[in-house]
Design a protein around this motif. Structure first.
Motif, PDB file in Angstrom:
ATOM      1  N   LEU A 224       0.338   8.389   9.738  1.00 21.39           N
ATOM      2  CA  LEU A 224      -0.266   8.809   8.475  1.00 21.39           C
ATOM      3  C   LEU A 224      -0.010   7.782   7.372  1.00 21.39           C
ATOM      4  CD1 LEU A 224       0.607  12.623   8.563  1.00 21.39           C
ATOM      5  CD2 LEU A 224      -1.662  11.598   8.796  1.00 21.39           C
ATOM      6  N   ILE A 225       1.221   7.249   7.311  1.00 25.50           N
ATOM      7  CA  ILE A 225       1.531   6.225   6.317  1.00 25.50           C
ATOM      8  C   ILE A 225       0.721   4.955   6.583  1.00 25.50           C
ATOM      9  CG2 ILE A 225       3.352   4.712   5.418  1.00 25.50           C
ATOM     10  CD1 ILE A 225       5.331   6.989   5.899  1.00 25.50           C
ATOM     11  N   SER A 226       0.589   4.603   7.853  1.00 21.96           N
ATOM     12  CA  SER A 226      -0.217   3.429   8.206  1.00 21.96           C
ATOM     13  C   SER A 226      -1.674   3.631   7.816  1.00 21.96           C
ATOM     14  CB  SER A 226      -0.113   3.162   9.710  1.00 21.96           C
ATOM     15  OG  SER A 226       1.224   2.905  10.096  1.00 21.96           O
ATOM     16  N   THR A 227      -2.166   4.858   7.979  1.00 19.23           N
ATOM     17  CA  THR A 227      -3.545   5.163   7.578  1.00 19.23           C
ATOM     18  C   THR A 227      -3.729   4.976   6.081  1.00 19.23           C
ATOM     19  OG1 THR A 227      -3.754   6.767   9.390  1.00 19.23           O
ATOM     20  CG2 THR A 227      -5.334   6.944   7.571  1.00 19.23           C
ATOM     21  N   MET A 228      -2.768   5.473   5.304  1.00 19.59           N
ATOM     22  CA  MET A 228      -2.827   5.267   3.853  1.00 19.59           C
ATOM     23  C   MET A 228      -2.794   3.787   3.506  1.00 19.59           C
ATOM     24  SD  MET A 228      -0.488   8.164   2.005  1.00 19.59           S
ATOM     25  CE  MET A 228       0.693   8.490   3.301  1.00 19.59           C
ATOM     26  N   ALA A 229      -1.873   3.059   4.128  1.00 26.90           N
ATOM     27  CA  ALA A 229      -1.713   1.639   3.817  1.00 26.90           C
ATOM     28  C   ALA A 229      -2.994   0.867   4.135  1.00 26.90           C
ATOM     29  CB  ALA A 229      -0.534   1.057   4.601  1.00 26.90           C
ATOM     30  N   LEU A 230      -3.592   1.138   5.295  1.00 27.80           N
ATOM     31  CA  LEU A 230      -4.812   0.426   5.679  1.00 27.80           C
ATOM     32  C   LEU A 230      -5.988   0.803   4.777  1.00 27.80           C
ATOM     33  CD1 LEU A 230      -4.545   0.640   9.578  1.00 27.80           C
ATOM     34  CD2 LEU A 230      -4.255  -1.393   8.147  1.00 27.80           C
TER      35      LEU A 230
END
Length: 540
Positions: A224-230
């Motif tokens: 989920l954090i990676s999704t936000m970052a991307l």
């Protein structure tokens, strides 16, 4: 917390094989009827919310009798990986929809000028969260449990009520943020209330994930954090902000009277009361023998590293959002009317469709932020209710109760405020005020308890660190006090309402002073000496 029984293993080959195992292994089942004060009957859970703790594999190459457990073992990348996880769950609170709305408004109204404040606010938030993890690791208990044990029952219940109110306020923002994202991604087919109901189901997702182990849960949050970052990095690339202005905003402090409100919002968002309670519980998901001081210090060191890295990532995501809206809307007519509801459409109108419409990129990032923060809110609610009230409930019932406490008022709020964008903005202001009021009731217990030797032992914070921590806490409380004063001056009308606000304010300040005087440490001693002198002067 006693050390768990270890399986006897005397073969050198088997020891070598164990050192090559994966770094995360479940804690062996305890034969004791109680674990951290909760009955271990397979249904009721201990402090970490799961029946599993991660076993930290030892790499001792000398006999156990020759090990000096008072010293910190050498740094190990493998062990750092074992301890990585709780800090990233904690960092979600820095990325919730309320924070994202503060970011976009700061960028649209203040441009790049508040980036330096965002940086230092994140550093202050890191300081508070490290103290939260410190108290959890050193005592083997989380902050809500310690408050129940250290304060009188009436004070503990009042602290629990304040923590629940703060959690509900944060949860309403997070759930509505997810609902807005669902509405965007469904092209308006699903109304706000339907998105709220869909988001409410996350408590059952949490129960499913817990059954697969804490590492699986942490992996989902990493996605989920990676999704936000991307998502937000994609937006950052599309916007192409001015590099020189961005760097100047980070390095050169600048504040004008026109941007004071946004500055207060940036600082006020870094301390979430429920997150202070949450982090002290999350760090107990690793198996640490409290009798071995070197291992406790080692855990504190690794948690400090992973929390710092997690908040660095959260800072970059907040930076992306702020700069995208600074580039696109600073100085424009739309700057003062931007919010979560209309931000996606404004972005679409400004930057166009492209390969993948920026409206949906924003929606995906917002959905990831809302879903992750609502799940951690459910987690925090379990620790807060269980710790303060010493509840022994089945896992599904505990999650259902804590989720209902936030979802029921959220559905009501969604139905009432779903009339216009301006009504949701008013709601957000009230929720920010609600959470600002609760901040002292998380910070003061944390700072007083982490300074007491009878609780922390040799891991209590020193006088210098205590002064720095109290300086940060007072700064955050004063800034939020300014927000409260500004809000009530503009909103309080009528003699009766003014009387109620003044009475509530007096009670509020009295309880804060009680918490300070009741705690230990240098600040409490100084305050009590000051109070004694005041009484002596009054008696003369």
């Amino acid at each position: 917390m006693s050390s768990p029984p270890q399986q006897e293993n005397t073969s050198p080959d088997s020891k070598d094989e164990e050192s090559r195992h994966l770094l995360t292994a479940p804690l062996p089942q305890s034969t004791s009827p109680l674990i951290n004060g909760y009955a271990d009957d397979g249904e009721e859970e201990f402090a970490s919310g799961s029946g599993e703790k991660i076993h930290v594999v030892e790499f001792d190459s000398v006999p156990i009798d020759g090990v000096d457990y008072s010293t910190v073992p050498p740094f190990s990348w493998k062990k750092l990986w074992q301890f990585t996880g709780p800090g990233f769950l904690m960092s979600i609170a820095f990325l919730d929809p309320g924070n994202l709305e503060g970011d976009l408004q700061a960028g649209a109204i203040a441009g790049y000028s508040l980036l330096w404040l965002l940086l230092w606010a994140t550093v202050m938030g890191l300081m508070i969260q490290l103290l939260s993890s410190r108290i959890g690791v050193a005592t083997g208990r989380h902050l809500a449990e310690l408050c129940r044990e250290e304060y009188p029952r009436w004070a503990g219940l009042l602290l629990w009520f304040m923590a629940e109110v703060a959690l509900i306020g944060a949860d309403i923002q997070e759930v509505i943020g997810s609902a807005i994202a669902i509405k965007i991604l469904s092209r308006g087919v699903l109304p706000l209330w339907a998105g709220v109901l869909i988001t409410a189901s996350d408590c059952f997702l949490l129960l499913v994930l817990e059954n697969y182990g804490i590492r699986k849960l942490e992996a989902v949050f990493a996605v989920l954090i990676s999704t936000m970052a991307l998502s937000f990095a994609w937006m950052f690339g599309d916007a192409k902000p001015n590099g020189k202005e961005l760097l100047a905003g980070l390095l050169i402090p600048k504040l004008s009277s026109r941007t004071v409100r946004q500055a207060v919002g940036v600082v006020g968002c870094v301390i979430m009361p429920h997150n202070v309670f949450l982090h002290s519980a999350l760090v107990q998901s690793r198996e640490i023998d409290l009798k071995k001081k070197g291992h406790v210090q080692e855990a504190l060191n690794y948690y400090s590293i992973e929390s710092s890295f997690a908040l660095l990532i959260s800072f970059m995501i907040n930076l992306f959002v702020t700069t995208v809206f600074a580039k696109g809307f600073y100085g424009s007519e739309q700057a003062g009317s931007l919010g979560l509801v209309n931000a996606g459409q404004f972005l679409q109108d400004k930057y166009g469709g492209g390969l993948f419409p920026i409206l949906y990129i924003w929606g995906i990032g917002l959905l990831a932020a809302g879903q992750s923060s609502t799940i951690t809110g459910t987690y925090a609610g379990q620790f807060i209710m269980g710790g303060f009230l010493d509840l022994r409930l089945k896992k599904w019932l505990r999650a259902l109760i804590t989720r209902s406490c936030a979802i029921v008022p959220t559905i009501i709020v969604a139905l009432i405020f779903n009339r216009s964008e301006s009504s949701l903005d008013v709601l957000n202001e009230w929720l920010n005020v609600l959470q600002s009021i609760q901040i002292p009731f998380a910070l003061i217990p944390l700072l007083t308890l982490v300074s007491k030797e009878d609780i922390m032992g040799t891991f209590k914070i020193g006088p210098t660190l205590e002064r720095v921590a109290w300086t940060i806490a007072v700064l955050v409380m004063v800034i939020n006090g300014y927000l409260l004063l500004d809000f009530f001056v503009s909103e309080v009308n009528g003699v009766l309402f003014a009387f109620l606000v003044c009475t509530g304010t007096a009670s509020y300040i009295a309880f804060i002073l009680y918490l300070i005087s009741h705690g230990g440490g240098n600040v409490a001693n100084w305050f009590n000496r000051l109070r004694t002198k005041g009484y002596s002067y009054a008696g003369q």
